[in-house]
Design an enzyme around this catalytic site. Sequence first.
Site, short mmCIF file in Angstrom:
data_model
loop_
_atom_site.label_atom_id
_atom_site.label_comp_id
_atom_site.label_asym_id
_atom_site.label_seq_id
_atom_site.Cartn_x
_atom_site.Cartn_y
_atom_site.Cartn_z
N ASP A 1 0.81 -1.23 0.12
CA ASP A 1 0.06 -0.08 0.02
C ASP A 1 0.79 1.30 -0.03
OD1 ASP A 1 0.68 -0.81 2.68
OD2 ASP A 1 -0.72 1.26 3.14
N TYR B 1 -5.81 0.38 8.69
CA TYR B 1 -6.95 0.81 7.87
C TYR B 1 -8.15 0.43 8.59
CZ TYR B 1 -3.41 1.99 4.52
OH TYR B 1 -2.23 2.64 3.86
N GLU C 1 5.60 9.92 3.02
CA GLU C 1 5.47 8.32 2.59
C GLU C 1 4.44 8.32 1.68
OE1 GLU C 1 4.19 3.90 4.38
OE2 GLU C 1 3.61 5.69 5.50
N ASP D 1 5.39 0.50 3.37
CA ASP D 1 5.99 -1.00 4.21
C ASP D 1 5.59 -2.10 2.99
OD1 ASP D 1 3.07 -1.15 3.75
OD2 ASP D 1 2.76 -0.40 5.63
#
Length: 504
Positions: free
Chosen positions: A79, A230, A483, A82
């Site tokens: 995603d 999430y 990120e 990571d």
Amino acid sequence: MCAVQRIVGLVVAVMAAMVMRVTCSQSHDYGDALSKSILFFEGQRSGKLPSSQRMTWRKDSALRDGYEIGVDLVGGYYDAGDNVKFNFPMAFSTTMLAWSVLEFGKGMSSDLQHALDAIRWATDYFLKATSIPGFVFVQVGDPYGDHNCWERPEDMDTPRTPFAVSKQFPGSEVSAEIAAALAASAMVFRPIDLKYSARLLKRARMVFDFADKYQGSYNDSLGPWVCPFYCDFSGYEDELVWGAAWLFKATKQPIYWNYVLQNINKLESSAPVKYINGISYLGGSFAEFGWDSKHAGINVLVSKLIMSTAGTGSTPFISNADKFICTLLPESPTVSVSYSPGGLLFKPGGSNMQHATTLSFLLVVYARYLKLSSRVVHCGNVVASPARLVKLAKGQVDYILGSNPLGMSYMVGYGKKFPQRIHHRGSSLPSVGQHPKQIDCKGGTDYYYSKNPNPNLLIGAVVGGPDIKDSYADSREDFVQSEPTTYINAPLVGVLAYFNSRSS
């Protein structure tokens, strides 16, 4: 009182001017940015990489996902920075990529095939994740174990635990979002590969039926593993309506249209009343859109279907879509977002650039729908034409590409100045080609804290972005700013394709 009104009016005018001022001084190569925004997805690939892989510093990874339980779950996307596969945001990213192609594929020219490849990389994986009736796999990887390490995806030695929802432990939000992704993608592939399209659509129906029949949130069944990463904060009802809307668009079957009509009112009545500048609106989340909340997306998507037919009845889609637009315009009396001095849109929650890209996508899509139906949006005494919506979206895109106070692009590899130390494991560690020996869980710690630029460019990655004062630290440790994520890039693909077609 009149003096106060004049002052307020002046402030609004100045704010609107500030939002637009930076964008006039610099032109951008939207075609180049489009190519790179799609290339980014190759850097996020999990599984066995194809011979056509263009981001060559990435290698095969997670080749045994699911094997411990006898299910092939190899493939899909990581995603963000990571090495976990979170299917909820992955599915939303896929839906947005598919919607981008459906709306703006003609503006992608030679990049269209790469966009199709990016979609199919996800849909092939979702076919695997939904291959066992009564189960939908929603995540692969232990997020706590993964986030405790700084290692390349090619070296992962953390648990690759598969997590699924079922009849007893439902997860309607992630299942319905996967159904939406499969339905939207089926439409994309229909003119190209009819057999594959039919397979996607058949699976979309099956997964939606599962999501609807066994209702519940995956927060309740898998909360310790999906939260806080999430968590579904907006409820699963919006994904059910969203999934049904995409299935109606793909099939034209009345059962799905009736589902949308019957459940949109439930969605609105169950949502809290939202107040903006003293004005109350039903449907408390009408202005929200992203991987978690689909409300504004539903209204924009369905509005086209409503506009193209005679008589709207009492459906709230167009009125709520208009109200959503009014929350974004700086000059609107019901504006509810904030803007930085340099003009970047801000909303609460997570990495901010996701809001700039998703909402810009809805702006250009809704502008197209308005133009086709010869409509404008009324925000009190402010009238917004389709061109005004496009101008606001263009300001966001241009800011991302470098028309901002720092003069830097927030897309890696675009322009002369862009983020060098992004929060991304694979990008920040030496590639397997440069360092064949394994780098274990804690072996990458020194690279994480290093002030050196990342050795591998994740071309096309758009980072979380600056703070509301237009300041950006370019620090790996500041993951909110540095990120990248798939759901930042996916809607941007469509917006860039739109502006690329206009500029060419």
